[in-house]
Scaffold this motif. Structure first.
Motif, PDB file in Angstrom:
ATOM      1  N   ARG A 260      14.735  17.296 -10.496  1.00 52.11           N
ATOM      2  CA  ARG A 260      14.420  15.894 -10.209  1.00 52.11           C
ATOM      3  C   ARG A 260      12.938  15.808  -9.876  1.00 52.11           C
ATOM      4  O   ARG A 260      12.433  16.576  -9.051  1.00 52.11           O
ATOM      5  CB  ARG A 260      15.244  15.370  -9.033  1.00 52.11           C
ATOM      6  N   LEU A 261      12.263  14.899 -10.528  1.00 57.14           N
ATOM      7  CA  LEU A 261      10.852  14.643 -10.253  1.00 57.14           C
ATOM      8  C   LEU A 261      10.766  13.466  -9.289  1.00 57.14           C
ATOM      9  O   LEU A 261      11.239  12.365  -9.599  1.00 57.14           O
ATOM     10  CB  LEU A 261      10.092  14.320 -11.545  1.00 57.14           C
ATOM     11  N   GLU A 262      10.171  13.699  -8.120  1.00 52.10           N
ATOM     12  CA  GLU A 262      10.066  12.673  -7.089  1.00 52.10           C
ATOM     13  C   GLU A 262       8.602  12.268  -6.905  1.00 52.10           C
ATOM     14  O   GLU A 262       7.779  13.073  -6.475  1.00 52.10           O
ATOM     15  CB  GLU A 262      10.623  13.192  -5.758  1.00 52.10           C
ATOM     16  N   GLY A 263       8.301  11.030  -7.245  1.00 48.39           N
ATOM     17  CA  GLY A 263       6.930  10.544  -7.100  1.00 48.39           C
ATOM     18  C   GLY A 263       6.664  10.029  -5.694  1.00 48.39           C
ATOM     19  O   GLY A 263       7.527   9.407  -5.070  1.00 48.39           O
ATOM     20  N   HIS A 264       5.457  10.293  -5.191  1.00 55.16           N
ATOM     21  CA  HIS A 264       5.050   9.853  -3.855  1.00 55.16           C
ATOM     22  C   HIS A 264       3.610   9.359  -3.912  1.00 55.16           C
ATOM     23  O   HIS A 264       2.789   9.879  -4.672  1.00 55.16           O
ATOM     24  CB  HIS A 264       5.141  10.998  -2.841  1.00 55.16           C
ATOM     25  N   THR A 265       3.289   8.366  -3.092  1.00 55.59           N
ATOM     26  CA  THR A 265       1.920   7.866  -2.976  1.00 55.59           C
ATOM     27  C   THR A 265       1.461   7.979  -1.527  1.00 55.59           C
ATOM     28  O   THR A 265       2.249   8.301  -0.632  1.00 55.59           O
ATOM     29  CB  THR A 265       1.818   6.389  -3.404  1.00 55.59           C
ATOM     30  N   ASP A 266       0.201   7.677  -1.303  1.00 54.25           N
ATOM     31  CA  ASP A 266      -0.283   7.571   0.066  1.00 54.25           C
ATOM     32  C   ASP A 266      -0.079   6.141   0.553  1.00 54.25           C
ATOM     33  O   ASP A 266       0.462   5.294  -0.153  1.00 54.25           O
ATOM     34  CB  ASP A 266      -1.751   8.013   0.171  1.00 54.25           C
ATOM     35  N   GLN A 267      -0.491   5.874   1.776  1.00 51.75           N
ATOM     36  CA  GLN A 267      -0.336   4.546   2.366  1.00 51.75           C
ATOM     37  C   GLN A 267      -1.677   4.101   2.933  1.00 51.75           C
ATOM     38  O   GLN A 267      -2.220   4.751   3.827  1.00 51.75           O
ATOM     39  CB  GLN A 267       0.720   4.571   3.475  1.00 51.75           C
ATOM     40  N   VAL A 268      -2.210   3.012   2.409  1.00 52.30           N
ATOM     41  CA  VAL A 268      -3.480   2.473   2.886  1.00 52.30           C
ATOM     42  C   VAL A 268      -3.308   0.975   3.130  1.00 52.30           C
ATOM     43  O   VAL A 268      -3.139   0.204   2.195  1.00 52.30           O
ATOM     44  CB  VAL A 268      -4.629   2.702   1.886  1.00 52.30           C
ATOM     45  N   GLY A 269      -3.326   0.573   4.389  1.00 48.15           N
ATOM     46  CA  GLY A 269      -3.334  -0.840   4.713  1.00 48.15           C
ATOM     47  C   GLY A 269      -1.985  -1.529   4.689  1.00 48.15           C
ATOM     48  O   GLY A 269      -1.682  -2.345   5.548  1.00 48.15           O
ATOM     49  N   SER A 270      -1.130  -1.212   3.728  1.00 50.20           N
ATOM     50  CA  SER A 270       0.144  -1.900   3.578  1.00 50.20           C
ATOM     51  C   SER A 270       1.247  -1.139   4.301  1.00 50.20           C
ATOM     52  O   SER A 270       1.074   0.018   4.674  1.00 50.20           O
ATOM     53  CB  SER A 270       0.482  -2.017   2.088  1.00 50.20           C
ATOM     54  N   PRO A 271       2.428  -1.767   4.500  1.00 50.36           N
ATOM     55  CA  PRO A 271       3.550  -1.064   5.113  1.00 50.36           C
ATOM     56  C   PRO A 271       3.984   0.135   4.278  1.00 50.36           C
ATOM     57  O   PRO A 271       3.667   0.236   3.091  1.00 50.36           O
ATOM     58  CB  PRO A 271       4.649  -2.137   5.152  1.00 50.36           C
ATOM     59  N   ALA A 272       4.735   1.046   4.924  1.00 51.34           N
ATOM     60  CA  ALA A 272       5.179   2.251   4.218  1.00 51.34           C
ATOM     61  C   ALA A 272       5.980   1.886   2.974  1.00 51.34           C
ATOM     62  O   ALA A 272       5.813   2.490   1.919  1.00 51.34           O
ATOM     63  CB  ALA A 272       5.988   3.140   5.156  1.00 51.34           C
TER      64      ALA A 272
ATOM     65  N   ASP B 178      -8.789  11.240   4.415  1.00 45.17           N
ATOM     66  CA  ASP B 178      -8.750  11.464   2.971  1.00 45.17           C
ATOM     67  C   ASP B 178      -7.891  12.670   2.629  1.00 45.17           C
ATOM     68  O   ASP B 178      -7.151  12.676   1.636  1.00 45.17           O
ATOM     69  CB  ASP B 178     -10.166  11.664   2.429  1.00 45.17           C
ATOM     70  N   GLU B 179      -7.996  13.723   3.462  1.00 44.21           N
ATOM     71  CA  GLU B 179      -7.243  14.942   3.198  1.00 44.21           C
ATOM     72  C   GLU B 179      -5.745  14.697   3.304  1.00 44.21           C
ATOM     73  O   GLU B 179      -4.958  15.183   2.474  1.00 44.21           O
ATOM     74  CB  GLU B 179      -7.669  16.049   4.163  1.00 44.21           C
ATOM     75  N   GLY B 180      -5.338  13.959   4.331  1.00 44.58           N
ATOM     76  CA  GLY B 180      -3.924  13.658   4.487  1.00 44.58           C
ATOM     77  C   GLY B 180      -3.386  12.812   3.356  1.00 44.58           C
ATOM     78  O   GLY B 180      -2.297  13.066   2.819  1.00 44.58           O
ATOM     79  N   ARG B 181      -4.141  11.788   2.968  1.00 44.34           N
ATOM     80  CA  ARG B 181      -3.698  10.937   1.861  1.00 44.34           C
ATOM     81  C   ARG B 181      -3.611  11.734   0.566  1.00 44.34           C
ATOM     82  O   ARG B 181      -2.724  11.498  -0.258  1.00 44.34           O
ATOM     83  CB  ARG B 181      -4.649   9.747   1.704  1.00 44.34           C
ATOM     84  N   ALA B 182      -4.530  12.697   0.383  1.00 43.43           N
ATOM     85  CA  ALA B 182      -4.497  13.529  -0.820  1.00 43.43           C
ATOM     86  C   ALA B 182      -3.223  14.356  -0.875  1.00 43.43           C
ATOM     87  O   ALA B 182      -2.636  14.548  -1.946  1.00 43.43           O
ATOM     88  CB  ALA B 182      -5.729  14.438  -0.854  1.00 43.43           C
ATOM     89  N   GLN B 183      -2.765  14.864   0.273  1.00 44.02           N
ATOM     90  CA  GLN B 183      -1.519  15.627   0.296  1.00 44.02           C
ATOM     91  C   GLN B 183      -0.316  14.750  -0.007  1.00 44.02           C
ATOM     92  O   GLN B 183       0.647  15.194  -0.651  1.00 44.02           O
ATOM     93  CB  GLN B 183      -1.341  16.285   1.665  1.00 44.02           C
ATOM     94  N   ASN B 184      -0.369  13.511   0.424  1.00 46.87           N
ATOM     95  CA  ASN B 184       0.768  12.610   0.220  1.00 46.87           C
ATOM     96  C   ASN B 184       0.893  12.141  -1.221  1.00 46.87           C
ATOM     97  O   ASN B 184       1.988  11.773  -1.662  1.00 46.87           O
ATOM     98  CB  ASN B 184       0.651  11.412   1.158  1.00 46.87           C
ATOM     99  N   ARG B 185      -0.187  12.133  -1.959  1.00 48.69           N
ATOM    100  CA  ARG B 185      -0.135  11.749  -3.375  1.00 48.69           C
ATOM    101  C   ARG B 185       0.361  12.954  -4.171  1.00 48.69           C
ATOM    102  O   ARG B 185      -0.403  13.887  -4.441  1.00 48.69           O
ATOM    103  CB  ARG B 185      -1.516  11.301  -3.861  1.00 48.69           C
ATOM    104  N   ARG B 186       1.618  12.935  -4.567  1.00 53.52           N
ATOM    105  CA  ARG B 186       2.191  14.133  -5.165  1.00 53.52           C
ATOM    106  C   ARG B 186       3.407  13.767  -6.012  1.00 53.52           C
ATOM    107  O   ARG B 186       3.973  12.681  -5.873  1.00 53.52           O
ATOM    108  CB  ARG B 186       2.616  15.132  -4.074  1.00 53.52           C
ATOM    109  N   VAL B 187       3.794  14.697  -6.871  1.00 57.52           N
ATOM    110  CA  VAL B 187       5.073  14.650  -7.575  1.00 57.52           C
ATOM    111  C   VAL B 187       5.803  15.934  -7.221  1.00 57.52           C
ATOM    112  O   VAL B 187       5.318  17.031  -7.520  1.00 57.52           O
ATOM    113  CB  VAL B 187       4.895  14.529  -9.103  1.00 57.52           C
ATOM    114  N   GLU B 188       6.936  15.795  -6.556  1.00 61.31           N
ATOM    115  CA  GLU B 188       7.701  16.968  -6.149  1.00 61.31           C
ATOM    116  C   GLU B 188       8.734  17.315  -7.212  1.00 61.31           C
ATOM    117  O   GLU B 188       9.298  16.440  -7.867  1.00 61.31           O
ATOM    118  CB  GLU B 188       8.382  16.737  -4.804  1.00 61.31           C
ATOM    119  N   VAL B 189       8.964  18.617  -7.375  1.00 57.46           N
ATOM    120  CA  VAL B 189       9.967  19.130  -8.296  1.00 57.46           C
ATOM    121  C   VAL B 189      11.106  19.693  -7.457  1.00 57.46           C
ATOM    122  O   VAL B 189      10.895  20.606  -6.640  1.00 57.46           O
ATOM    123  CB  VAL B 189       9.388  20.219  -9.211  1.00 57.46           C
ATOM    124  N   VAL B 190      12.309  19.157  -7.628  1.00 58.66           N
ATOM    125  CA  VAL B 190      13.481  19.564  -6.849  1.00 58.66           C
ATOM    126  C   VAL B 190      14.490  20.222  -7.778  1.00 58.66           C
ATOM    127  O   VAL B 190      14.809  19.679  -8.849  1.00 58.66           O
ATOM    128  CB  VAL B 190      14.116  18.349  -6.145  1.00 58.66           C
TER     129      VAL B 190
END
Length: 393
Positions: A249-261, A308-320
């Protein structure tokens, strides 16, 4: 590379040494002053980042032409005297820039800066404190002017400036100034023992953790994979070819800037990025039925979103791994031995062009697969992150 300094001749209506308020959040550019009477309302600078410079009209699918430039990025928003028109303001800046050796790359006026079907705003630099979600820059105004200009020094340093001066809704004249000066990134700041990503290191991560994260380079705020993602995608494709029973399963994730989670736009973006990875794998011969796809937006961060570093980690596609115990069994029946630890690639955040969606439609049924997702019993576990060069949201 020697320090780059621009000296701009004095203009009657443009000066680099105004009497400004003591509580201003920043300062003028070192090579470009402000219009007299202007006050800095917002300011931010980054030693090394990436910003998009408009070089054409904003349309439904983005800018007709633009350039993403890396280097030292500065954003300044000025409050401009209301008795001065955007035309007078931009002409004075244009004269000052040209006297300093800049040449104009593009300019527009009023409704000629965007097509009627375009979004009202676009993000040029994700770090810009513009007061709008995601650092968006407004392109919808009744009376305004925009200008992009470039200077090239003899030592190869480029300085690109974008200025947007507008009267929003008939009042409150604002002027945004973006400046990017190319310079070498300070490298060697993070050590790494990792080599090129391989199918073996991915297999090790799935055996040990059941999943891993890929920090793939996408165009900023889009689901378009960049060419430097190919090595990671090829490694994953090889892994699935070597283990024909493996389902993921490919799980897409983004970072959060300004808007709710939970944000419908981020949910859709994360899903589309996971779909882009699936498309890349099927293009390499992997059967689509072996791949589920879903998107979580910014609802499952693995780091803080305040850096910036934290947001970079949150922008990811996980492989499960959806077939534990069977998926990593190769065709000849032998089990792939576990490797001590999958290597970790370090990454630096990048930022690319985006279109701001103010009225995004809520999205339902975010999973793109009909097959029920395996229970996520790994919440809170230690992830084995396999990182590549990071791309912005």
């Amino acid at each position: 590379m020697r320090t780059f300094t621009l000296r701009i001749g004095l203009l009657l209506l443009l000066t680099s040494s105004p009497a400004f308020a003591l509580d201003e959040p920043g300062q003028d550019l070192p090579f470009l002053g402000r219009y007299p009477g202007s006050v800095i309302d917002s300011y931010k600078t980054a030693h090394y980042d990436e910003a998009t410079i408009p070089l054409g009209i904003l349309g439904k699918k983005g800018f007709a032409k633009s350039e993403t430039v890396e280097g030292q990025v500065t954003y300044i928003r000025y409050k401009v005297p209301e008795d001065r028109s955007p035309l007078e303001f931009i002409r004075n800046y244009q004269q000052a820039l040209q006297r300093a050796g800049f040449h104009v790359l593009w300019q527009c006026a009023d409704h000629g800066c965007r097509t009627p079907d375009a979004d009202v705003a676009a993000t040029l630099w994700r770090g810009a404190p513009t007061r709008y979600t995601g650092g968006a820059e407004i392109f919808n105004f009744e009376n305004g002017r925009m200008l992009s200009a470039e200077h090239r020094a003899t030592d190869g340093v480029r300085t690109i400036v974008f200025i947007n001066d507008n009267t929003l809704f008939g009042h409150s004249q604002d002027a945004s100034v973006y400046a990017v000066q190319t310079k070498p990134m300070q490298s060697g700041m993070v050590s790494s023992d990792a080599g090129q990503l391989t199918s073996e290191s991915m297999a090790a991560a799935l055996i040990q953790q059941g999943r891993f994260a890929m920090h793939l380079p996408f165009d900023f705020n889009q689901a378009t994979l960049r060419s430097d993602a190919q090595s990671t995608l090829t490694a994953l494709s090889q892994l699935m070819e070597q283990h024909p029973s493996l389902r993921i399963r490919l799980e897409g994730h983004t970072d959060q800037v300004g808007s709710p989670a939970y944000n419908p736009y981020n949910q859709k973006l994360s899903l589309n990025r996971a779909l882009a990875v699936k498309s890349a794998l099927t293009a390499q011969g992997i059967v689509g039925q072996r791949i589920e796809v879903t998107g979580f937006g910014a609802t499952r961060p693995i780091a803080g979103n305040d850096t910036d570093e934290g947001r970079a980690q949150n922008r990811r596609v996980e492989v499960v791994d959806l077939s534990p115990g069977a998926g990593l069994r190769p065709a000849n029946g032998t089990i792939t031995p576990a490797i001590a630890q999958a290597p970790t690639m370090n990454s630096a955040p990048t930022i690319r062009n985006s279109v701001y969606h103010r009225n995004a439609t809520p999205i339902t049924g975010i999973s793109a697969a009909n097959t029920p997702s395996a229970p996520d019993n790994l919440s809170g576990a230690i992830f084995c992150n396999i990182r590549h060069y990071t791309a912005p949201l």
